[in-house]
Scaffold this active site. Structure first.
Site, PDB file in Angstrom:
ATOM      1  N   GLY A 119       2.523   2.208  10.947  1.00 48.16           N
ATOM      2  CA  GLY A 119       3.481   3.307  10.853  1.00 48.16           C
ATOM      3  C   GLY A 119       4.156   3.664  12.165  1.00 48.16           C
ATOM      4  N   GLY A 143       2.985  -1.140   4.346  1.00 43.96           N
ATOM      5  CA  GLY A 143       3.023   0.300   4.089  1.00 43.96           C
ATOM      6  C   GLY A 143       4.441   0.770   3.822  1.00 43.96           C
ATOM      7  N   GLU A 167      -6.955   4.587   7.976  1.00 43.26           N
ATOM      8  CA  GLU A 167      -6.754   6.016   7.683  1.00 43.26           C
ATOM      9  C   GLU A 167      -8.004   6.606   7.042  1.00 43.26           C
ATOM     10  OE1 GLU A 167      -3.083   5.478   5.525  1.00 43.26           O
ATOM     11  OE2 GLU A 167      -2.107   4.892   7.401  1.00 43.26           O
ATOM     12  N   SER A 192       3.480  -2.263  10.431  1.00 38.42           N
ATOM     13  CA  SER A 192       4.923  -2.330  10.687  1.00 38.42           C
ATOM     14  C   SER A 192       5.544  -3.684  10.347  1.00 38.42           C
ATOM     15  CB  SER A 192       5.229  -1.922  12.134  1.00 38.42           C
ATOM     16  OG  SER A 192       4.815  -0.586  12.374  1.00 38.42           O
ATOM     17  N   ASN A 249       0.875  -1.176   0.000  1.00 37.77           N
ATOM     18  CA  ASN A 249       0.000   0.000   0.000  1.00 37.77           C
ATOM     19  C   ASN A 249       0.909   1.222   0.000  1.00 37.77           C
ATOM     20  OD1 ASN A 249      -1.758   2.063   0.497  1.00 37.77           O
ATOM     21  ND2 ASN A 249      -2.431   1.330   2.520  1.00 37.77           N
ATOM     22  N   TRP A 250       1.005   1.844  -1.160  1.00 36.85           N
ATOM     23  CA  TRP A 250       1.958   2.954  -1.306  1.00 36.85           C
ATOM     24  C   TRP A 250       1.424   4.265  -0.715  1.00 36.85           C
ATOM     25  CZ3 TRP A 250       3.940   2.033  -7.069  1.00 36.85           C
ATOM     26  CH2 TRP A 250       4.710   0.864  -7.080  1.00 36.85           C
TER      27      TRP A 250
HETATM   28  P1  13P Z   1       3.115   0.296   7.818  1.00 35.37           P
HETATM   29  O1  13P Z   1       3.631  -0.971   7.193  1.00 35.37           O
HETATM   30  O2  13P Z   1       3.859   1.522   7.367  1.00 35.37           O
HETATM   31  O3  13P Z   1       2.946   0.196   9.288  1.00 35.37           O
HETATM   32  O4  13P Z   1       1.622   0.518   7.210  1.00 35.37           O
HETATM   33  C1  13P Z   1       0.724  -0.523   7.273  1.00 35.37           C
HETATM   34  C2  13P Z   1      -0.475  -0.158   6.489  1.00 35.37           C
HETATM   35  O5  13P Z   1      -1.222   0.738   6.855  1.00 35.37           O
HETATM   36  C3  13P Z   1      -0.710  -0.867   5.225  1.00 35.37           C
HETATM   37  O6  13P Z   1      -1.986  -0.614   4.736  1.00 35.37           O
END
Ligand code: 13P
Length: 251
Positions: free
Chosen positions: A174, A234, A98, A213, A11-12
């Site tokens: 994140g 992410g 989000e 993460s 997921n960019w």
């Molecule tokens: P991270 O891998 O940056 O924690 O993000 C996860 C995410 O929200 C994927 O949709």
């Protein structure tokens, strides 16, 4: 027991330029051909056609991060699932935390989007997950049940025949704080059991991804859990080497 092919989805989010997404997709597509897992990247809507241009005959799949409930009409700023299908998308991430938190998408809106995506012939990646406050209040099961039930009650368990579920604990996104493999497995098993209470075969075939993460150094232990069928990645998906290392951990 159903054989579920692992899926690793990048997921960019709101990142990249025309050149950087082409470079990233080129590097990922060059490295994913020999893997047994399915590999997917989800750029912003405006970058989808650039990424489509480099896919060619590679094994890399293309998806979007969101879409409208409607197919067409007076919905300024929206993009429909039928439009995404025309641009080579096979999957659409829906109900990401989000979007639930910042754009006020309710579980009913997310369910309506799932329906629109399936009607366009695409596969929703339905995101579910609890906040830290909800976890600490012992509400993990009820929060995720509400998120799943919006789809189950509206469209029935058949909707899960062409669906991927992603468990993303909000507190792990994140933050560098990953759910432990046991914490993630517990929730994945709970999700599968909830679907199985409606139809066991559908539940056994359903791919449930973990997100939050995931990095090259924690991917293998997460993916070794029996009910974890891959990841929604992410930050680490923005670097081809890290993303491919995560893909390799899934096989
Ligand atoms: P991270 O891998 O940056 O924690 O993000 C996860 C995410 O929200 C994927 O949709």
């Amino acid at each position: 027991m159903a054989q579920r092919q692992p899926l690793i989805a990048g997921n960019w989010k709101l990142n990249g330029s025309r050149q950087s997404v082409v470079d990233l997709a080129t590097a990922v597509s060059a490295g994913c051909g020999q893997l047994s897992c399915e590999v997917l990247v989800c750029p912003t809507s405006v970058h989808i056609s650039d990424v489509l241009g480099v896919l060619g005959n590679t094994a890399l799949h293309l998806g979007a991060q969101n879409c409208a409930e409607a197919t067409s009409g007076a919905f300024t700023g929206e993009v429909s699932a039928t439009m995404l299908a025309e641009y080579g998308c096979e999957y659409v991430i829906l109900g990401h935390s989000e979007r639930r938190a910042m754009y006020h998408e309710s579980s009913d809106i997310v369910a309506a989007k799932c329906k629109a995506v399936q009607e366009a012939g695409l596969t929703p990646i339905l995101c579910v997950g609890e906040t830290l406050e909800e976890r600490e209040a012992g509400q993990v099961e009820s929060v995720i049940a509400e998120q799943l039930d919006a789809v189950l009650n509206g469209a029935g368990v058949q909707a899960f025949e062409n669906m991927v579920v992603a468990y993303e604990p909000v507190w792990a996104i994140g933050t560098g704080k990953t759910a432990s493999p046991e914490q993630a497995q517990d929730v994945h098993a709970m999700i599968r059991a909830r679907i199985a209470s409606h139809d066991n075969a559908t539940a056994q075939a359903l791919r449930i991804l973990y997100g939050g993460s995931v990095k090259p150094d924690n991917a293998a232990t997460l993916f070794s859990q029996v009910d974890i069928d891959g990841g929604l990645i992410g930050g680490a998906a923005l670097d081809a080497e890290s993303f491919l290392a995560i893909c390799e951990a899934a096989g």
